[in-house]
Design an enzyme around this catalytic site. Structure first.
Site, PDB file in Angstrom:
ATOM      1  N   GLU A 184      20.839  61.789  30.387  1.00 33.49           N
ATOM      2  CA  GLU A 184      20.373  60.722  31.279  1.00 33.49           C
ATOM      3  C   GLU A 184      20.337  59.374  30.567  1.00 33.49           C
ATOM      4  O   GLU A 184      19.837  59.264  29.450  1.00 33.49           O
ATOM      5  CB  GLU A 184      18.980  61.055  31.803  1.00 33.49           C
ATOM      6  CG  GLU A 184      18.391  59.974  32.701  1.00 33.49           C
ATOM      7  CD  GLU A 184      16.888  60.084  32.859  1.00 33.49           C
ATOM      8  OE1 GLU A 184      16.260  59.062  33.173  1.00 33.49           O
ATOM      9  OE2 GLU A 184      16.332  61.181  32.648  1.00 33.49           O
TER      10      GLU A 184
ATOM     11  N   ARG B 140      19.666  54.148  24.675  1.00 36.27           N
ATOM     12  CA  ARG B 140      20.579  55.246  24.988  1.00 36.27           C
ATOM     13  C   ARG B 140      22.015  54.754  25.145  1.00 36.27           C
ATOM     14  O   ARG B 140      22.967  55.486  24.861  1.00 36.27           O
ATOM     15  CB  ARG B 140      20.099  55.988  26.231  1.00 36.27           C
ATOM     16  CG  ARG B 140      18.794  56.719  25.976  1.00 36.27           C
ATOM     17  CD  ARG B 140      18.493  57.802  26.987  1.00 36.27           C
ATOM     18  NE  ARG B 140      17.306  58.566  26.582  1.00 36.27           N
ATOM     19  CZ  ARG B 140      16.948  59.721  27.112  1.00 36.27           C
ATOM     20  NH1 ARG B 140      17.666  60.261  28.082  1.00 36.27           N
ATOM     21  NH2 ARG B 140      15.872  60.348  26.684  1.00 36.27           N
TER      22      ARG B 140
END
Length: 432
Positions: A356, A398
């Site tokens: 994710e 991320r």
């Protein structure tokens, strides 16, 4: 927060909705019954108070009439009755506050109702893929981001641990600049092409603000707090908190909707429920940067806005040349305040998996009720609650991980994606 009037009129619908969420399924019926009992107790008490207030008003008028007729005995009896009723009302108002609190406390920990099209499931394994963009990169002897970063001498977990403990990172040199470049690129994309207004927001907020976006009371253990005089302020776990609450306790004009906000901020999370998960590297940190997207819409536009917001977040990954897939979360994996959620998962060659990187949710009027945020359409007297949406556009840390792993080279260097090179002074490669 759900509408108690809707619950009163649709108890079975709420039972069925709660039954779709695994954490609430076993207690769905008893939860709804308890809510209805609290609501009935409150309404019954309010009816008695209203009767008492009406009697007090009538008796007061009768006293004046009795005094006018010089019926002193009757006047004294009426005065005694008024005093008794007044005492009942005073005690009853305190009881009203207790009943209000009991009902509101019960409503505050009740999750949102999933939309009908949300797939029913237990956990992430029941999420449904809706599209996939780009082919997963197959890298020979692919390394994870922390192996690459440490080898370059630009990612240091040991020094971070000396400063702050686990789940912190020190970035330096070109990796620090790359993370900054990612955040600036995302902000520029969302503000110049996607129509979002950049906002700089407070990183510390009051409890009522955290309540408005449903971090409190249910998720208090996931937050960090600092003492502020005799009270406290919470460090934001996401800029969603500050951005969404910009319309709290306001009535906005429908003509100003949708309002689209974006912010690049540090985020702070205790990760209380993630012991043992992603302990290596930067995937799950106590402090990280994120570009947040928030939309405030009218009731008719929120679902279309949800698709639009998700597309804006996806565009970030397309421009970066990162393979990803988008999934719709099942009822068992969906967040507390969401009606429907799309997760965008980026491909990480070092893990040989999708992870994710963005979560985009439509909340309906769930948060607006907690914030008392409304709008009024032109020509209408009645107000309506706004609808709120939030999404990562995207998580900067991320994204850094994904760039490192997808653009790693055999010599240990990292190629800089074309779209980031203007932010990196034209640099084409880090290390090597």
């Amino acid at each position: 927060m759900l509408d108690i009037k809707w619950i009163r009129e649709n108890p079975q619908a709420l039972v069925e909705a709660l039954s779709k969420r695994p954490s609430y399924a076993a207690s769905a019926r008893s939860t709804v019954d308890d809510l209805l009992a609290k609501d009935e107790a409150r309404r019954s008490h309010l009816a008695k108070l209203q009767e008492a207030q009406a009697r007090q008003n009538a008796a007061s008028k009768e006293i004046g009439k009795a005094m006018g007729q010089k019926d002193l005995a009757l006047a004294e009896r009426l005065k005694a009755e008024v005093a008794e009723v007044k005492s009942f009302i005073q005690q009853g108002e305190a009881r009203e506050r207790e009943l209000d609190k009991a009902l509101n406390d019960a409503l505050a920990v009740l999750p949102n109702v999933p939309l009908a099209e949300v797939p029913v499931g237990k956990d992430e394994h029941d999420n449904v893929e809706v599209r996939r963009v780009g082919e997963p990169r197959r890298v020979n002897a692919a390394k994870e981001h922390y192996e690459i970063g440490e080898a370059l001498g630009m990612m240091d977990f040991e020094r971070a641990a000396k400063l702050s403990g686990a789940r912190f990172t020190v970035l330096s040199g070109q990796l620090a600049r790359l993370e900054r470049a990612l955040g600036q690129f995302m902000l520029d994309l969302h503000t110049t092409e996607h129509g979002y207004t950049e906002v700089q927001v407070p990183l510390m907020v009051r409890d009522e603000v955290l309540f408005g976006t449903n971090q409190l009371p249910k998720f208090e253990e996931d937050l960090f707090f600092v003492k502020h005089g005799e009270s406290r302020l919470g460090l934001i776990p996401t800029a969603e908190v500050s951005l969404t609450n910009l319309v709290r306790e306001e009535i906005v004009s429908a003509e100003t909707l949708p309002r689209r906000y974006t912010a690049l901020t540090p985020c702070f999370r205790s990760e209380a429920g993630s012991a043992g998960r992603d302990t290596r590297g930067m995937l799950r940190q106590h402090q990280f940067y994120k570009v947040e997207l928030v939309s405030i819409t009218d009731q008719e536009s929120s679902l279309a806005e949800h698709d639009r917001m998700t597309a804006c977040a996806e565009e970030v990954l397309k421009r970066l040349g990162l393979p990803f897939r988008t999934v719709v979360l099942c009822t068992g994996d969906m967040g507390f305040g969401a009606q429907k959620t799309y997760d965008i998962e980026v491909w990480l060659p070092g893990q040989n998996a999708y992870r994710e990187i963005s979560s985009c949710s439509v909340c309906g009027d769930f948060q607006a009720r907690r914030m008392d945020a409304r709008y009024r359409a032109e020509g209408e007297k009645q107000t309506r609650f706004v609808h709120t949406l939030n999404g990562s556009g995207v998580a900067v840390g991320r994204a850094l991980i994904a760039v490192i792993e997808n653009y790693q080279n055999d010599d240990g260097s990292i190629s800089v994606p074309d779209v980031l090179r203007p932010y990196m002074g034209g640099l084409e490669r880090i290390g090597g």
